[in-house]
Design an enzyme around this catalytic site. Sequence first.
Site, PDB file in Angstrom:
ATOM      1  CD  GLU A   5      -3.089  -0.983   0.240  1.00  0.00           C
ATOM      2  OE1 GLU A   5      -3.128   0.016  -0.483  1.00  0.00           O
ATOM      3  OE2 GLU A   5      -3.928  -1.909   0.186  1.00  0.00           O
ATOM      4  NE  ARG A  47      -3.860   2.784  -0.632  1.00  0.00           N
ATOM      5  CZ  ARG A  47      -5.117   2.681  -0.239  1.00  0.00           C
ATOM      6  NH1 ARG A  47      -5.797   3.752   0.108  1.00  0.00           N
ATOM      7  NH2 ARG A  47      -5.710   1.500  -0.163  1.00  0.00           N
ATOM      8  CG  ASP A  66      -5.879  -7.132  -7.605  1.00  0.00           C
ATOM      9  OD1 ASP A  66      -4.809  -7.372  -7.028  1.00  0.00           O
ATOM     10  OD2 ASP A  66      -6.798  -6.473  -7.089  1.00  0.00           O
ATOM     11  CD  GLU A  97     -11.048  -1.569  -8.132  1.00  0.00           C
ATOM     12  OE1 GLU A  97     -12.221  -1.284  -7.776  1.00  0.00           O
ATOM     13  OE2 GLU A  97     -10.063  -1.396  -7.380  1.00  0.00           O
TER      14      GLU A  97
HETATM   15  C1  DMJ Z   1      -6.504   0.568  -4.830  1.00  0.00           C
HETATM   16  O1  DMJ Z   1      -5.688   0.825  -3.735  1.00  0.00           O
HETATM   17  C2  DMJ Z   1      -5.705  -0.029  -5.959  1.00  0.00           C
HETATM   18  O2  DMJ Z   1      -6.420   0.112  -7.149  1.00  0.00           O
HETATM   19  C3  DMJ Z   1      -5.397  -1.488  -5.740  1.00  0.00           C
HETATM   20  O3  DMJ Z   1      -4.730  -2.059  -6.845  1.00  0.00           O
HETATM   21  C4  DMJ Z   1      -6.657  -2.257  -5.458  1.00  0.00           C
HETATM   22  N1  DMJ Z   1      -7.506  -1.660  -4.486  1.00  0.00           N
HETATM   23  C5  DMJ Z   1      -7.673  -0.232  -4.384  1.00  0.00           C
HETATM   24  C6  DMJ Z   1      -8.952   0.325  -4.944  1.00  0.00           C
HETATM   25  O4  DMJ Z   1     -10.071  -0.458  -4.909  1.00  0.00           O
END
Ligand code: DMJ
Length: 455
Positions: A80, A84, A213, A347
């Site tokens: 994270e 971010r 993902d 998404e």
């Molecule tokens: C975000 O922090 C990013 O897109 C991550 O890859 C998946 N989850 C969240 C948003 O839903």
Amino acid sequence: MMKHAWDNYRQYGWGHNELKPIARKGHSTNIFGNSQMGATIVDALDTLYIMGLHDEFREGQEWIDKNLDFSVNSEVSVFEVNIRFIGGLLAAYYLSGQEVFKIKAVQLAGKLLPAFNTPTGIPWAMVNLKSGVGRNWGWASAGSSILAEFGTLHMEFVHLSYLTGDPVYYNKVMHIRKLLQKMDRPNGLYPNYLNPRTGRWGQHHTSVGGLGDSFYEYLLKAWLMSDKTDTEARKMYDDAIEAIEKHLIRKSNGGLTFIGEWKNGHLERKMGHLTCFAGGMFALGADGSRDDKAGHYLQLGAEIAHTCHESYDRTTLKLGPEAFKFDGGVEAVAVRQNEKYYILRPEVIETYWYMWRFTHDPKYRQWGWEATQAIDKYCRVSGGFSGVKDVYSSSPTYDDVQQSFFLAETLKYLYLLFSNDDLLPLDNWVFNTEAHPLPVLHLANTTLSGNPAYR
Ligand code: DMJ
């Protein structure tokens, strides 16, 4: 909407990681540790910049310059913080040219490096920024690290080596790639769990949604950001996608294409909101696909976009649930109460935007506009924007969290959906998984897969 989200965070949550828009105070979760690191400021910076909100951008920059400090006794999520913070700071640097963002990104990256001190070099999920001690989530299969976490560092770490001339970051992520390449994959699929002590897979669970993902996303984007020279990454992506199509992608009785999850030899006919990003990924990867199947992958992207739109359209609020099933007569609808929430996730809109860029079919703008109106109607409160707990209820309750990714991703993708293609053209920019744009690196006489000596 961006002004409303930012102004309220500015007023009630400034310096905290996120905002509670109803209680009108700061909010945080364990992914950011126990310290106030201004996650919303860092995540929102490039969106502010792109939207021309320059006063707000400068306020954010000033806060970062004066207050963002990584020498804190705080245990954070490596993934994270990478997507971010490092992604957000690097994008702000590339867009604005302000050195402070690069300096902070490099400082922070140095604090994450101890997470790689494991017997295999597969990093821990969490690291204490002060002591450098790492560990994994208690819930992850048998002490494992998570594929979507250790597999979603590549873009940022390659940029860090590029900007500093120090190969240490590049070497860490290439080591992960080499290790993965050597491993057997059941049915050609990557399990979501890998034990960093033994180097063995944990539970055989494969997902293109949560836990898997962005690993697949970063294989494709490693190739794109290398100006398509990192053919090793492209091959890994093509192989993975072929196995996913064979084992996880199905059509429902009602004709909706969905991506299920593989659990110990069994296909679960359930798709997460998170999985909806894959429509955009398939479209983005169409050009350059093996056996020239560009048309096929663009079509697959369109089918996923359609399915995810249906998951929104079949709710009362016209906002999508966290997960939806394709089982026993149920199609694209959440069944369990705890899967009916919408937490301002990006998404589906992300996929609309990629599909728009590649097809210019007006239905994607139409669908994006429907989502915009629904968010504004049902998630806007006077103190910001909140997630809702049940998208099938006409009187939903709020979760009272304004997620930082709402400003970083959801609003950015919506803005881009209604902008011209020359705003951040995809030939020059690659978006990290938190929607932070990083430039394609044109590295003369070097290849990203073999030669770390680039500057
Ligand atoms: C975000 O922090 C990013 O897109 C991550 O890859 C998946 N989850 C969240 C948003 O839903």
